[in-house]
Design a protein around this motif. Structure first.
Motif, short mmCIF file in Angstrom:
data_model
loop_
_atom_site.label_atom_id
_atom_site.label_comp_id
_atom_site.label_asym_id
_atom_site.label_seq_id
_atom_site.Cartn_x
_atom_site.Cartn_y
_atom_site.Cartn_z
N SER A 169 44.77 40.39 41.83
CA SER A 169 44.73 41.56 43.02
C SER A 169 43.21 42.29 43.16
O SER A 169 42.46 41.79 42.34
CB SER A 169 45.44 42.78 42.39
N SER A 170 43.08 42.75 44.33
CA SER A 170 41.66 43.23 44.70
C SER A 170 42.12 44.44 45.54
O SER A 170 42.96 44.40 46.55
CB SER A 170 40.92 42.39 45.58
N ILE A 171 41.42 45.48 45.29
CA ILE A 171 41.53 46.64 45.79
C ILE A 171 40.27 47.20 46.43
O ILE A 171 39.11 46.92 45.73
CB ILE A 171 41.74 47.97 44.89
N ARG A 172 40.08 47.28 47.87
CA ARG A 172 38.84 47.52 48.73
C ARG A 172 39.09 48.72 49.30
O ARG A 172 40.13 49.02 49.92
CB ARG A 172 38.75 46.35 49.77
N ALA A 231 39.28 40.46 50.02
CA ALA A 231 40.11 40.81 49.43
C ALA A 231 40.95 39.72 48.82
O ALA A 231 41.51 39.41 47.70
CB ALA A 231 41.04 42.13 49.73
N ALA A 268 41.48 38.16 45.31
CA ALA A 268 42.78 38.04 44.66
C ALA A 268 43.10 36.77 44.07
O ALA A 268 43.82 36.43 43.25
CB ALA A 268 43.94 39.14 45.59
N SER A 325 50.23 43.04 50.84
CA SER A 325 49.34 43.97 50.98
C SER A 325 50.03 45.69 50.91
O SER A 325 50.99 45.86 51.49
CB SER A 325 48.26 43.91 52.07
N GLN A 349 48.75 50.08 51.17
CA GLN A 349 47.59 51.17 50.97
C GLN A 349 47.72 51.72 49.74
O GLN A 349 48.79 52.26 49.32
CB GLN A 349 47.98 52.06 52.16
N VAL A 350 46.64 51.79 49.06
CA VAL A 350 46.79 52.39 47.40
C VAL A 350 46.42 54.07 47.78
O VAL A 350 47.07 54.87 47.02
CB VAL A 350 45.74 51.89 46.72
N GLU A 373 45.09 47.47 48.73
CA GLU A 373 45.15 46.27 47.67
C GLU A 373 45.86 45.05 48.14
O GLU A 373 46.83 45.13 48.94
CB GLU A 373 46.26 46.92 46.68
N LEU A 387 47.55 41.76 46.82
CA LEU A 387 48.33 41.21 45.73
C LEU A 387 48.57 39.79 45.90
O LEU A 387 49.31 39.49 47.01
CB LEU A 387 49.31 42.02 45.11
#
Length: 106
Positions: A24-27, A57, A61, A84, A86-87, A93, A95
């Motif tokens: 995962s990657s959160i941008r 992202a 991920a 994807s 919204q965090v 995010e 995933l």
């Protein structure tokens, strides 16, 4: 490492299943991108800054998922899916997950 969204690979046999792997990657949004997006909202069109952010992202991920599969001894990942969400306000995010396997040619 072979990475595919399909559950089976024609011409290959799954000889070992290592289980689920993920990355995962959160941008977060960049102020300059927000300003450009606001302006673009008035005239329409692609928000290239956001597209680039999400591409980065997804790539990050995916690389993290591949690293996890590699550590397990896999040479392929099947049934890959991207999600994807919204965090928080201004942050998203991405995933990616799939099944780490070992394959051989049939």
């Amino acid at each position: 490492m072979l990475v595919t969204t399909t559950d089976e690979l024609k011409g290959y046999k799954v000889t070992e299943v290592y289980g689920i792997v993920k990355g995962s990657s959160i941008r977060a949004k960049h102020l300059g991108r927000d300003i450009a997006a606001t302006l673009k909202g008035f005239v329409g069109g692609e928000l290239k800054g956001y597209s680039e952010m999400l591409d980065e992202a997804r790539e990050e991920a995916k690389n993290r998922m591949i690293e996890q599969a590699d550590r397990k001894g896999a040479n392929a990942i099947i049934a890959v899916r991207f999600v994807s969400s919204q965090v928080m306000s201004g942050a998203a995010e991405v995933l990616v997950y799939g099944t780490a396997v070992h394959i051989t040619k049939e």
